[in-house]
Scaffold this motif. Structure first.
Motif, PDB file in Angstrom:
ATOM      1  N   GLU A  30       0.812  -1.215   0.000  1.00 42.56           N
ATOM      2  CA  GLU A  30       0.000   0.000   0.000  1.00 42.56           C
ATOM      3  C   GLU A  30       0.846   1.266   0.000  1.00 42.56           C
ATOM      4  OE1 GLU A  30      -2.505  -0.394   3.376  1.00 42.56           O
ATOM      5  OE2 GLU A  30      -3.827  -1.900   2.455  1.00 42.56           O
ATOM      6  N   THR A  31       1.996   1.233   0.661  1.00 40.97           N
ATOM      7  CA  THR A  31       2.812   2.443   0.771  1.00 40.97           C
ATOM      8  C   THR A  31       3.854   2.552  -0.344  1.00 40.97           C
ATOM      9  OG1 THR A  31       4.329   1.293   2.283  1.00 40.97           O
ATOM     10  CG2 THR A  31       2.514   2.558   3.261  1.00 40.97           C
ATOM     11  N   ALA A  32       4.477   1.426  -0.694  1.00 36.35           N
ATOM     12  CA  ALA A  32       5.548   1.456  -1.698  1.00 36.35           C
ATOM     13  C   ALA A  32       5.125   0.876  -3.041  1.00 36.35           C
ATOM     14  CB  ALA A  32       6.770   0.700  -1.178  1.00 36.35           C
ATOM     15  N   GLY A  33       3.975   0.226  -3.067  1.00 33.63           N
ATOM     16  CA  GLY A  33       3.512  -0.372  -4.316  1.00 33.63           C
ATOM     17  C   GLY A  33       4.141  -1.710  -4.621  1.00 33.63           C
ATOM     18  N   ARG A  34       4.994  -2.202  -3.732  1.00 31.82           N
ATOM     19  CA  ARG A  34       5.642  -3.497  -3.941  1.00 31.82           C
ATOM     20  C   ARG A  34       6.127  -4.029  -2.599  1.00 31.82           C
ATOM     21  NH1 ARG A  34      11.332  -3.202  -4.153  1.00 31.82           N
ATOM     22  NH2 ARG A  34      12.113  -1.074  -3.871  1.00 31.82           N
ATOM     23  N   ALA A  35       6.463  -5.319  -2.572  1.00 34.78           N
ATOM     24  CA  ALA A  35       7.047  -5.931  -1.382  1.00 34.78           C
ATOM     25  C   ALA A  35       8.104  -6.931  -1.828  1.00 34.78           C
ATOM     26  CB  ALA A  35       5.984  -6.616  -0.534  1.00 34.78           C
ATOM     27  N   THR A  36       9.127  -7.079  -1.030  1.00 38.24           N
ATOM     28  CA  THR A  36      10.236  -7.965  -1.360  1.00 38.24           C
ATOM     29  C   THR A  36      10.352  -9.086  -0.324  1.00 38.24           C
ATOM     30  OG1 THR A  36      11.816  -6.683  -0.073  1.00 38.24           O
ATOM     31  CG2 THR A  36      11.478  -6.029  -2.373  1.00 38.24           C
ATOM     32  N   LEU A  37      11.271 -10.012  -0.581  1.00 39.65           N
ATOM     33  CA  LEU A  37      11.524 -11.060   0.391  1.00 39.65           C
ATOM     34  C   LEU A  37      12.053 -10.465   1.703  1.00 39.65           C
ATOM     35  CD1 LEU A  37      13.084 -13.859  -1.848  1.00 39.65           C
ATOM     36  CD2 LEU A  37      10.778 -13.767  -0.883  1.00 39.65           C
ATOM     37  N   ARG A  38      12.747  -9.347   1.623  1.00 29.41           N
ATOM     38  CA  ARG A  38      13.190  -8.670   2.847  1.00 29.41           C
ATOM     39  C   ARG A  38      11.988  -8.217   3.674  1.00 29.41           C
ATOM     40  NH1 ARG A  38      17.900  -6.183   3.679  1.00 29.41           N
ATOM     41  NH2 ARG A  38      18.276  -5.879   1.453  1.00 29.41           N
ATOM     42  N   ASP A  39      10.973  -7.688   2.993  1.00 36.02           N
ATOM     43  CA  ASP A  39       9.763  -7.243   3.688  1.00 36.02           C
ATOM     44  C   ASP A  39       9.041  -8.408   4.353  1.00 36.02           C
ATOM     45  OD1 ASP A  39       9.938  -4.484   2.948  1.00 36.02           O
ATOM     46  OD2 ASP A  39       9.274  -5.018   0.941  1.00 36.02           O
ATOM     47  N   LEU A  40       9.203  -9.598   3.796  1.00 33.58           N
ATOM     48  CA  LEU A  40       8.575 -10.781   4.380  1.00 33.58           C
ATOM     49  C   LEU A  40       9.290 -11.200   5.667  1.00 33.58           C
ATOM     50  CD1 LEU A  40       7.337 -13.919   2.526  1.00 33.58           C
ATOM     51  CD2 LEU A  40       8.963 -14.204   4.381  1.00 33.58           C
ATOM     52  N   ARG A  42      11.582  -9.317   7.614  1.00 36.94           N
ATOM     53  CA  ARG A  42      11.857  -8.301   8.628  1.00 36.94           C
ATOM     54  C   ARG A  42      10.882  -8.318   9.804  1.00 36.94           C
ATOM     55  NH1 ARG A  42      11.310  -3.799   5.788  1.00 36.94           N
ATOM     56  NH2 ARG A  42      13.475  -3.658   5.107  1.00 36.94           N
ATOM     57  N   PRO A  43       9.557  -8.424   9.583  1.00 37.70           N
ATOM     58  CA  PRO A  43       8.630  -8.369  10.723  1.00 37.70           C
ATOM     59  C   PRO A  43       8.774  -9.524  11.698  1.00 37.70           C
ATOM     60  CG  PRO A  43       7.476  -7.953   8.650  1.00 37.70           C
ATOM     61  CD  PRO A  43       8.822  -8.457   8.305  1.00 37.70           C
ATOM     62  N   LEU A  44       9.474 -10.591  11.286  1.00 38.27           N
ATOM     63  CA  LEU A  44       9.617 -11.754  12.156  1.00 38.27           C
ATOM     64  C   LEU A  44      10.713 -11.580  13.188  1.00 38.27           C
ATOM     65  CD1 LEU A  44       9.255 -14.503   9.412  1.00 38.27           C
ATOM     66  CD2 LEU A  44       7.509 -13.783  11.057  1.00 38.27           C
ATOM     67  N   GLY A  45      11.527 -10.544  13.035  1.00 40.79           N
ATOM     68  CA  GLY A  45      12.558 -10.252  14.025  1.00 40.79           C
ATOM     69  C   GLY A  45      13.527 -11.403  14.222  1.00 40.79           C
ATOM     70  N   THR A  46      13.786 -11.736  15.480  1.00 42.01           N
ATOM     71  CA  THR A  46      14.770 -12.772  15.800  1.00 42.01           C
ATOM     72  C   THR A  46      14.283 -14.178  15.457  1.00 42.01           C
ATOM     73  OG1 THR A  46      13.917 -12.894  18.072  1.00 42.01           O
ATOM     74  CG2 THR A  46      15.754 -11.391  17.663  1.00 42.01           C
ATOM     75  N   ARG A  47      13.009 -14.310  15.085  1.00 45.02           N
ATOM     76  CA  ARG A  47      12.474 -15.641  14.770  1.00 45.02           C
ATOM     77  C   ARG A  47      12.352 -15.858  13.266  1.00 45.02           C
ATOM     78  NH1 ARG A  47       7.185 -16.480  18.294  1.00 45.02           N
ATOM     79  NH2 ARG A  47       7.492 -18.627  17.591  1.00 45.02           N
ATOM     80  N   GLN A  48      13.039 -15.011  12.489  1.00 50.63           N
ATOM     81  CA  GLN A  48      12.854 -15.067  11.049  1.00 50.63           C
ATOM     82  C   GLN A  48      13.455 -16.315  10.410  1.00 50.63           C
ATOM     83  OE1 GLN A  48      16.191 -12.515   8.811  1.00 50.63           O
ATOM     84  NE2 GLN A  48      14.884 -11.263  10.123  1.00 50.63           N
ATOM     85  N   THR A  49      14.407 -16.970  11.055  1.00 48.09           N
ATOM     86  CA  THR A  49      15.027 -18.134  10.424  1.00 48.09           C
ATOM     87  C   THR A  49      14.015 -19.253  10.235  1.00 48.09           C
ATOM     88  OG1 THR A  49      17.206 -17.601  11.324  1.00 48.09           O
ATOM     89  CG2 THR A  49      16.840 -19.874  10.612  1.00 48.09           C
ATOM     90  N   ALA A  50      13.380 -19.685  11.304  1.00 52.40           N
ATOM     91  CA  ALA A  50      12.407 -20.778  11.189  1.00 52.40           C
ATOM     92  C   ALA A  50      11.090 -20.304  10.604  1.00 52.40           C
ATOM     93  CB  ALA A  50      12.167 -21.418  12.563  1.00 52.40           C
TER      94      ALA A  50
END
Length: 221
Positions: A30-40, A42-50
């Motif tokens: 909605e804000t940038a018109g696109r999303a990347t794998l980084r955007d997927l 980042r919100p997971l913080g320290t639990r992003q690996t699993a």
């Protein structure tokens, strides 16, 4: 300004955190018109690996072709599995991979698939906390399952029933078994990967015997 607002606290529950990550991706569209794998991730913080591996596996549960995102997603799942095996959450991910854009249609599929597995994601921690889903042994078992599932997703076969679904289900179940310390889900993940291996072996044997064209003619759609 939005950039000056402090980041809201992340949800603690597995299912809630996965939904939070998808909501943040929606905000990026909605804000940038696109999303990347980084955007997927980042919100997971320290639990992003699993949990990142589980999110990336979600669209593979659907029979819909993922187009150009298929190979980068499979590769990133494999890298996250290696992270778990090596106990290196800080291991770098190639910047080029993180910049890959996720089509909004794939995000829509992810949201739908998460709803289907929410009863697993929202489960509390298992009553019987086996060492196979805790500590170093549990982490490495989960990493091995994630890596094996990613390799099966990468097998170069046309989009056929269950060829993506079973490996993706295995990845998700291994992750949820680890994060929720539920050995039952880990066993289901083992079963999904075993079913995938059996399916590929059966398809390979049939193709070697009757030819690939004959095998495709027998499959639905």
């Amino acid at each position: 300004m939005d950039s000056e607002r402090p980041e809201p606290p992340r949800p603690r529950g597995t299912g809630a955190l996965l939904r939070h990550a998808l909501m943040e991706m929606e905000r990026a569209y909605e804000t940038a018109g696109r999303a990347t794998l980084r955007d997927l991730l980042r919100p997971l913080g320290t639990r992003q690996t699993a949990l990142g591996a589980a999110l990336l596996a979600l669209p593979f549960l659907s029979p819909v072709s993922l187009g150009p995102i298929t190979t980068p997603a499979s590769l990133l799942i494999a890298l996250l599995g290696v992270r778990m095996l090596r106990r290196r959450d800080d291991a770098p991910v190639p910047e080029r991979l993180l910049r890959v854009q996720v089509p909004r249609s794939v995000h829509t599929v992810m949201v739908a698939m998460l709803q289907r597995v929410s009863h697993w994601a929202d489960r509390g921690r298992g009553a019987r906390r086996s060492p196979w889903v805790r500590g170093t042994a549990g982490r490495r078992l989960c990493g091995a399952g994630v890596l094996a599932g990613a390799l099966l997703l990468a097998v170069p076969v046309p989009l056929l029933p269950l060829t993506n679904t079973l490996p993706a289900a295995g990845i998700i179940l291994f992750v949820l078994g680890w994060t929720n310390q539920d050995l039952r889900l880990t066993r289901y993940g083992m079963g999904a990967l075993a079913g995938s291996l059996l399916l590929f072996a059966t398809l390979g044997a049939a193709a070697a015997t009757a030819g690939w064209a004959a095998v495709q003619a027998l499959l639905p759609g």
